[in-house]
Design a protein around this motif. Sequence first.
Motif, PDB file in Angstrom:
ATOM      1  N   GLU A  10       4.773  -8.515  41.376  1.00 46.70           N
ATOM      2  CA  GLU A  10       5.477  -8.383  42.657  1.00 46.70           C
ATOM      3  C   GLU A  10       4.869  -7.273  43.506  1.00 46.70           C
ATOM      4  O   GLU A  10       4.604  -7.456  44.704  1.00 46.70           O
ATOM      5  CB  GLU A  10       6.960  -8.094  42.401  1.00 46.70           C
ATOM      6  N   GLU A  11       4.616  -6.109  42.886  1.00 44.32           N
ATOM      7  CA  GLU A  11       4.135  -4.948  43.635  1.00 44.32           C
ATOM      8  C   GLU A  11       2.637  -4.993  43.929  1.00 44.32           C
ATOM      9  O   GLU A  11       2.205  -4.561  45.003  1.00 44.32           O
ATOM     10  CB  GLU A  11       4.471  -3.670  42.869  1.00 44.32           C
ATOM     11  N   GLN A  12       1.844  -5.504  42.987  1.00 47.80           N
ATOM     12  CA  GLN A  12       0.398  -5.468  43.145  1.00 47.80           C
ATOM     13  C   GLN A  12      -0.201  -6.757  43.713  1.00 47.80           C
ATOM     14  O   GLN A  12      -1.231  -6.722  44.387  1.00 47.80           O
ATOM     15  CB  GLN A  12      -0.266  -5.164  41.789  1.00 47.80           C
TER      16      GLN A  12
ATOM     17  N   GLY B  95       1.967  -9.118  45.299  1.00 48.32           N
ATOM     18  CA  GLY B  95       2.818  -9.575  46.387  1.00 48.32           C
ATOM     19  C   GLY B  95       3.675 -10.769  46.044  1.00 48.32           C
ATOM     20  O   GLY B  95       4.330 -11.360  46.910  1.00 48.32           O
ATOM     21  N   ASP B  96       3.702 -11.159  44.759  1.00 48.66           N
ATOM     22  CA  ASP B  96       4.495 -12.317  44.364  1.00 48.66           C
ATOM     23  C   ASP B  96       4.835 -12.201  42.886  1.00 48.66           C
ATOM     24  O   ASP B  96       3.988 -12.400  42.015  1.00 48.66           O
ATOM     25  CB  ASP B  96       3.713 -13.610  44.611  1.00 48.66           C
TER      26      ASP B  96
END
Length: 202
Positions: free
Chosen positions: A168-170, A172-173
Amino acid sequence: MTPQEFLNKIIPLAVKDSENTKIPASLTIAQAILESGWGKSSLTQKYNNLFGIKGKGVKCATFEYISGKKIDCTGEFKAYPDWESSVADHSSLFLRLARYKNLVGCQDYKTACRNVQADGYATAPDYADMLIRIIEQYELYRYDGKNKKNQVKTYTVKRGDSWWKIAEEQLGDGKRYAELAKFNGTSYTCVIYPGQIIKLPL
Protein backbone atom coordinates in the motif's frame (compact mmCIF):
# COMPACT_ATOMS: atom_id res chain seq x y z
CA MET A 1 23.49 -15.48 10.95
CA THR A 2 21.26 -16.85 8.19
CA PRO A 3 22.02 -16.23 4.49
CA GLN A 4 19.10 -13.79 4.33
CA GLU A 5 20.37 -11.87 7.35
CA PHE A 6 23.81 -11.76 5.76
CA LEU A 7 22.35 -10.38 2.51
CA ASN A 8 20.26 -7.84 4.40
CA LYS A 9 23.43 -6.48 5.97
CA ILE A 10 25.88 -6.63 3.05
CA ILE A 11 23.66 -5.46 0.16
CA PRO A 12 23.14 -1.84 1.33
CA LEU A 13 26.87 -1.52 2.07
CA ALA A 14 27.88 -2.87 -1.33
CA VAL A 15 25.35 -0.76 -3.24
CA LYS A 16 26.38 2.43 -1.44
CA ASP A 17 30.05 1.65 -2.03
CA SER A 18 29.44 0.94 -5.71
CA GLU A 19 27.83 4.35 -6.20
CA ASN A 20 31.10 5.96 -5.13
CA THR A 21 33.70 3.55 -6.53
CA LYS A 22 31.99 2.01 -9.59
CA ILE A 23 33.04 -1.45 -8.41
CA PRO A 24 30.11 -3.78 -9.28
CA ALA A 25 27.99 -4.40 -6.20
CA SER A 26 27.28 -7.96 -7.34
CA LEU A 27 30.99 -8.74 -7.32
CA THR A 28 31.45 -7.26 -3.85
CA ILE A 29 28.48 -9.18 -2.43
CA ALA A 30 29.48 -12.48 -4.07
CA GLN A 31 33.07 -12.18 -2.88
CA ALA A 32 31.88 -11.40 0.65
CA ILE A 33 29.67 -14.51 0.59
CA LEU A 34 32.40 -16.76 -0.78
CA GLU A 35 35.34 -15.42 1.21
CA SER A 36 33.51 -15.23 4.55
CA GLY A 37 31.37 -18.35 4.22
CA TRP A 38 28.22 -16.28 4.68
CA GLY A 39 29.84 -14.42 7.56
CA LYS A 40 30.67 -17.58 9.49
CA SER A 41 34.45 -17.58 9.06
CA SER A 42 36.44 -16.78 12.18
CA LEU A 43 38.18 -14.02 10.25
CA THR A 44 34.82 -12.32 9.72
CA GLN A 45 33.30 -13.03 13.11
CA LYS A 46 36.34 -11.91 15.08
CA TYR A 47 37.87 -9.24 12.84
CA ASN A 48 35.13 -8.13 10.38
CA ASN A 49 37.35 -9.17 7.44
CA LEU A 50 34.79 -10.21 4.83
CA PHE A 51 37.13 -10.66 1.89
CA GLY A 52 40.19 -12.43 3.23
CA ILE A 53 42.31 -9.35 2.58
CA LYS A 54 45.84 -9.85 3.78
CA GLY A 55 47.97 -7.32 5.61
CA LYS A 56 49.36 -6.50 9.02
CA GLY A 57 46.91 -7.53 11.67
CA VAL A 58 46.17 -11.11 12.73
CA LYS A 59 47.55 -14.51 11.77
CA CYS A 60 45.06 -17.15 10.71
CA ALA A 61 45.12 -20.57 9.09
CA THR A 62 44.28 -20.46 5.39
CA PHE A 63 45.08 -22.27 2.15
CA GLU A 64 46.38 -21.52 -1.32
CA TYR A 65 46.29 -23.37 -4.61
CA ILE A 66 49.81 -24.00 -5.90
CA SER A 67 50.11 -25.74 -9.28
CA GLY A 68 46.49 -26.77 -8.89
CA LYS A 69 46.98 -28.35 -5.48
CA LYS A 70 45.37 -27.07 -2.29
CA ILE A 71 48.06 -26.30 0.29
CA ASP A 72 47.32 -25.42 3.94
CA CYS A 73 49.29 -22.46 5.27
CA THR A 74 49.17 -19.49 7.65
CA GLY A 75 48.55 -15.94 6.52
CA GLU A 76 48.41 -12.51 8.09
CA PHE A 77 45.15 -10.66 7.57
CA LYS A 78 43.74 -7.23 8.23
CA ALA A 79 41.26 -6.53 11.03
CA TYR A 80 38.43 -3.98 10.73
CA PRO A 81 36.14 -2.23 13.21
CA ASP A 82 33.03 -3.04 11.17
CA TRP A 83 31.75 -4.44 7.87
CA GLU A 84 31.55 -1.02 6.25
CA SER A 85 35.29 -0.56 6.73
CA SER A 86 35.94 -3.98 5.23
CA VAL A 87 33.86 -3.19 2.14
CA ALA A 88 35.59 0.19 1.74
CA ASP A 89 39.06 -1.36 1.95
CA HIS A 90 38.06 -4.06 -0.54
CA SER A 91 37.16 -1.41 -3.11
CA SER A 92 40.18 0.69 -2.16
CA LEU A 93 42.38 -2.28 -3.05
CA PHE A 94 40.84 -2.47 -6.50
CA LEU A 95 41.16 1.27 -7.05
CA ARG A 96 44.72 1.42 -5.74
CA LEU A 97 46.31 -1.43 -7.69
CA ALA A 98 46.63 -1.02 -11.46
CA ARG A 99 45.99 -4.69 -12.18
CA TYR A 100 42.40 -4.31 -10.98
CA LYS A 101 41.53 -1.27 -13.11
CA ASN A 102 39.42 -3.47 -15.41
CA LEU A 103 36.90 -3.87 -12.58
CA VAL A 104 36.06 -0.18 -12.27
CA GLY A 105 32.85 0.53 -14.15
CA CYS A 106 32.60 -3.04 -15.45
CA GLN A 107 28.99 -3.52 -16.49
CA ASP A 108 28.91 -7.28 -16.96
CA TYR A 109 29.10 -9.39 -13.81
CA LYS A 110 30.56 -12.41 -15.61
CA THR A 111 33.37 -10.31 -17.02
CA ALA A 112 34.00 -8.78 -13.60
CA CYS A 113 34.22 -12.23 -11.99
CA ARG A 114 36.60 -13.54 -14.63
CA ASN A 115 38.70 -10.40 -14.42
CA VAL A 116 39.07 -10.53 -10.65
CA GLN A 117 40.41 -14.08 -10.92
CA ALA A 118 42.70 -13.25 -13.84
CA ASP A 119 43.95 -10.21 -11.93
CA GLY A 120 45.22 -12.53 -9.20
CA TYR A 121 42.76 -11.99 -6.35
CA ALA A 122 42.51 -15.70 -5.57
CA THR A 123 44.40 -18.87 -6.49
CA ALA A 124 41.39 -21.21 -6.67
CA PRO A 125 41.11 -22.37 -10.31
CA ASP A 126 37.30 -22.17 -10.29
CA TYR A 127 37.08 -18.88 -8.36
CA ALA A 128 35.29 -16.96 -11.13
CA ASP A 129 32.81 -19.79 -11.73
CA MET A 130 31.94 -19.92 -8.03
CA LEU A 131 31.31 -16.17 -7.96
CA ILE A 132 29.13 -16.33 -11.08
CA ARG A 133 27.04 -19.16 -9.61
CA ILE A 134 26.46 -17.17 -6.42
CA ILE A 135 25.46 -14.04 -8.35
CA GLU A 136 23.02 -15.94 -10.53
CA GLN A 137 21.53 -18.04 -7.73
CA TYR A 138 20.73 -14.95 -5.64
CA GLU A 139 20.16 -12.59 -8.59
CA LEU A 140 22.81 -10.23 -7.25
CA TYR A 141 23.21 -8.64 -10.69
CA ARG A 142 20.03 -6.75 -9.88
CA TYR A 143 22.05 -4.54 -7.54
CA ASP A 144 24.52 -3.38 -10.19
CA GLY A 145 22.14 -0.79 -11.66
CA LYS A 146 23.77 -0.92 -15.08
CA ASN A 147 20.40 -0.30 -16.72
CA LYS A 148 16.75 0.13 -15.80
CA LYS A 149 16.05 -3.53 -16.43
CA ASN A 150 18.42 -4.71 -13.72
CA GLN A 151 17.93 -1.98 -11.16
CA VAL A 152 16.06 -2.80 -8.01
CA LYS A 153 14.54 -0.60 -5.35
CA THR A 154 14.46 -1.93 -1.82
CA TYR A 155 12.57 -1.27 1.38
CA THR A 156 13.70 -2.12 4.92
CA VAL A 157 10.92 -3.65 6.97
CA LYS A 158 9.88 -1.75 10.08
CA ARG A 159 8.08 -2.96 13.18
CA GLY A 160 4.37 -3.35 12.48
CA ASP A 161 4.79 -3.79 8.73
CA SER A 162 2.95 -6.43 6.72
CA TRP A 163 3.02 -7.41 3.06
CA TRP A 164 -0.22 -5.48 2.55
CA LYS A 165 1.02 -2.36 4.35
CA ILE A 166 4.28 -2.28 2.36
CA ALA A 167 2.41 -2.79 -0.91
CA GLU A 168 0.00 0.00 0.00
CA GLU A 169 2.71 2.49 1.02
CA GLN A 170 5.45 1.62 -1.47
CA LEU A 171 3.49 0.45 -4.52
CA GLY A 172 0.35 2.51 -4.00
CA ASP A 173 -1.93 -0.52 -3.92
CA GLY A 174 -2.28 -2.85 -0.94
CA LYS A 175 -3.92 -5.46 -3.17
CA ARG A 176 -0.50 -6.10 -4.73
CA TYR A 177 0.70 -7.80 -1.52
CA ALA A 178 0.73 -11.28 -3.11
CA GLU A 179 2.65 -9.98 -6.12
CA LEU A 180 5.16 -8.29 -3.82
CA ALA A 181 5.77 -11.47 -1.84
CA LYS A 182 6.16 -13.51 -5.02
CA PHE A 183 8.63 -10.93 -6.38
CA ASN A 184 10.73 -11.65 -3.28
CA GLY A 185 10.61 -15.39 -3.90
CA THR A 186 8.25 -16.18 -1.06
CA SER A 187 4.57 -16.25 -0.08
CA TYR A 188 2.49 -13.57 1.61
CA THR A 189 1.79 -16.13 4.32
CA CYS A 190 5.47 -16.00 5.35
CA VAL A 191 6.36 -13.75 8.26
CA ILE A 192 8.53 -10.68 7.66
CA TYR A 193 10.63 -9.11 10.37
CA PRO A 194 12.14 -5.69 11.17
CA GLY A 195 15.40 -5.13 9.32
CA GLN A 196 14.53 -7.48 6.47
CA ILE A 197 15.14 -5.99 3.01
CA ILE A 198 12.24 -6.28 0.58
CA LYS A 199 12.77 -5.84 -3.16
CA LEU A 200 10.16 -3.60 -4.80
CA PRO A 201 8.98 -4.07 -8.41
CA LEU A 202 9.82 -1.03 -10.54
